[in-house]
Design an enzyme around this catalytic site. Structure first.
Site, short mmCIF file in Angstrom:
data_model
loop_
_atom_site.label_atom_id
_atom_site.label_comp_id
_atom_site.label_asym_id
_atom_site.label_seq_id
_atom_site.Cartn_x
_atom_site.Cartn_y
_atom_site.Cartn_z
N PRO A 10 -0.33 13.10 6.48
CA PRO A 10 0.29 13.60 7.85
C PRO A 10 1.03 12.22 8.34
O PRO A 10 1.51 10.75 7.33
CB PRO A 10 -1.25 12.89 8.40
CG PRO A 10 -2.60 12.78 7.13
CD PRO A 10 -1.51 13.17 6.36
N GLU A 11 1.96 13.00 9.33
CA GLU A 11 3.23 12.24 9.50
C GLU A 11 3.19 12.27 10.59
O GLU A 11 1.93 11.76 11.95
CB GLU A 11 4.44 13.12 9.19
CG GLU A 11 4.48 13.32 7.56
CD GLU A 11 5.62 13.97 7.40
OE1 GLU A 11 6.99 13.98 8.44
OE2 GLU A 11 5.17 15.15 6.29
N LYS A 51 3.12 5.43 10.32
CA LYS A 51 2.37 6.21 10.33
C LYS A 51 0.51 6.10 10.34
O LYS A 51 -0.36 6.40 9.62
CB LYS A 51 2.27 6.84 8.72
CG LYS A 51 3.30 8.24 8.77
CD LYS A 51 3.71 8.54 6.99
CE LYS A 51 4.72 8.99 6.63
NZ LYS A 51 5.14 9.12 5.48
N ARG A 102 -9.53 13.15 -0.70
CA ARG A 102 -8.55 12.74 -1.94
C ARG A 102 -9.11 10.98 -2.17
O ARG A 102 -8.79 10.27 -3.05
CB ARG A 102 -7.00 12.44 -1.89
CG ARG A 102 -6.46 14.04 -1.53
CD ARG A 102 -7.17 15.16 -3.01
NE ARG A 102 -6.61 14.37 -3.81
CZ ARG A 102 -4.61 15.01 -3.55
NH1 ARG A 102 -4.11 15.35 -3.12
NH2 ARG A 102 -3.67 14.20 -4.85
N ARG A 104 23.45 1.48 3.91
CA ARG A 104 23.55 1.80 3.08
C ARG A 104 24.40 3.48 2.13
O ARG A 104 24.31 4.03 2.88
CB ARG A 104 22.05 2.77 3.08
CG ARG A 104 21.20 1.21 3.69
CD ARG A 104 19.68 1.57 4.39
NE ARG A 104 19.05 0.60 4.64
CZ ARG A 104 19.07 0.73 5.78
NH1 ARG A 104 19.74 0.91 7.75
NH2 ARG A 104 18.44 -0.74 6.68
N ARG A 146 10.20 14.59 -5.05
CA ARG A 146 9.57 14.77 -3.65
C ARG A 146 10.08 16.47 -3.65
O ARG A 146 12.01 16.44 -3.50
CB ARG A 146 10.17 14.42 -2.85
CG ARG A 146 9.58 12.96 -3.26
CD ARG A 146 7.97 12.65 -2.98
NE ARG A 146 6.80 13.27 -1.91
CZ ARG A 146 6.93 13.02 -0.12
NH1 ARG A 146 7.12 11.42 -0.70
NH2 ARG A 146 5.81 13.30 0.00
#
Ligand SMILES: [Zn+2]
Length: 284
Positions: A2-3, A60, A113, A154, A263
Site C-alpha cells: 500500500p502506498e 504511508k 506476511r 541532491r 527494485r
C-alpha cells in the site's frame, strides 16, 4: 504494498466507520512484534476506554487520533489491511490484532506476511513521526519550485529519490514507475540534471499518478483492501507497472523491467531515454 492512495482510502473508509467509537479492549494479539511502541502491556492498558476522534494519514502511516492526546498508528507494509467487523466474527489465522469497541464491532488487523507495524504515540512521538517524513505530494506546498529544490539539492538517481520517504512522502514502487512513465523520464537519471521542463513534467506526473490511484480506489495487487474489505481497481489502469511485454500506451514499444536500487522497475525504453539530450548515443 500500500502506498499513498491506498492508505488514504483506508483512512477515508475507517473515518466513515469508526469516528466516535469507544475502545473496549484489545481482545486478541498473536504477533507481539507488530507493536513497536510502547510495551505490549502499556499498549493494551492505554487503549482501553479511548474514544476515536479522527482518522488521517501521514506518508504511508495511518493515524487514528484518540482522546487524551494519543494516536494509534499503523504501517501496512507488504500485506497488511484493516477491516471493521459489524458482527461477532472469529479472527482467521491471518488476523494478528483485534480491537473491540463498546458497540460490539471489532477492528481486525490482517497481515499474511507479518511485516505490518503499529505504534501508540503521545504528542512527542507523533511529532517525531511527522518530522521523519518529507513533503506530502498532494498538498498545496508541493509546488514545482519545491520539487525543483528537492531534486537539485541532491545528486541521486531519480527512482530511489522518489521512494525516499524522508524527501517525498507516500510514493512507492507502483506510483514511482507510473509517474516517471507519464513524465517520460528514465528512472536512472540524476535528479540534479533535470531541466525546468522535466521538473515541471515530473511534478505534474507525480500528482497525476497518485490522483488516478485515488480515483480508482487504490491498487490491489494481492492483499490491499479498504476497511469495508473492498479491493481497488487501479491495477486495471496501469500504464507500465507490472505490464512487461505489453505495448506502451503512448508509443507501442514493449514495456521492459529493469532493476533500479534492487527494485523491479517498469519503463518504456523508447519514451524514457537515459540520455534525452543525445538521443543518438542513447540508442546505439
Ligand atoms: Zn513508449
Amino acid at each position: 504494498m500500500p502506498e499513498l492512495p491506498e492508505v488514504e482510502h483506508v483512512a477515508r473508509s475507517l473515518h466513515k466507520q469508526i469516528v466516535g467509537a469507544h475502545i473496549a479492549a484489545v481482545t486478541y494479539l498473536d504477533w507481539e512484534r507488530m507493536i513497536e511502541t510502547p510495551s505490549v502491556d502499556q499498549f493494551r492498558k492505554l487503549l482501553q476506554g479511548r474514544t476515536i476522534q479522527n482518522i488521517g494519514r501521514r506518508a504511508k502511516w495511518l493515524l487514528i487520533t484518540l482522546d487524551e492526546g494519543w494516536t494509534l498508528t499503523f504501517h501496512l507494509r507488504m500485506s497488511g489491511y484493516i477491516t471493521i467487523q459489524d458482527t461477532i466474527a472469529p479472527p482467521d489465522k491471518y488476523v494478528h490484532l483485534v480491537i473491540e469497541f463498546t458497540d460490539g464491532r471489532q477492528l481486525f488487523f490482517h497481515d499474511i506476511r507479518k511485516f505490518g507495524r503499529t505504534r501508540l504515540l503521545d504528542p512527542v512521538g507523533l511529532r517525531e513521526l511527522d518530522q521523519a517524513h518529507g513533503i506530502e505530494p498532494l498538498e498545496d506546498d508541493f509546488t514545482v519550485d519545491a520539487l525543483s529544490s528537492l531534486l537539485r539539492n541532491r545528486q541521486a538517481r531519480l527512482k530511489p529519490l522518489l521512494l525516499d520517504q524522508t524527501v517525498i512522502a507516500g510514493i512507492g514502487n507502483i506510483y514511482a514507475d507510473e509517474a516517471l512513465w507519464h513524465a517520460q523520464i528514465h528512472p536512472l537519471r540524476t535528479s540534479s540534471d533535470l531541466n525546468d521542463d522535466e521538473v515541471a513534467r515530473l511534478h505534474n506526473s507525480i500528482r497525476k499518478a497518485l490522483q488516478t490511484g485515488l480515483s480508482n480506489g487504490g491498487s490491489t495487487l494481492r492483499n490491499y483492501r479498504n476497511s469495508y474489505g473492498e479491493q481497488g481497481t487501479n491495477q486495471d489502469h496501469f500504464h507500465v507497472y507490472a505490464r512487461i511485454t505489453h505495448p506502451c500506451p503512448r508509443c507501442g514499444h514493449s514495456i521492459e523491467r529493469i532493476t533500479v536500487g534492487q527494485r523491479g522497475t517498469h519503463i518504456c525504453a523508447h519514451c524514457q531515454t537515459l540520455n534525452p539530450q543525445n538521443e543518438r548515443s542513447a540508442t546505439t
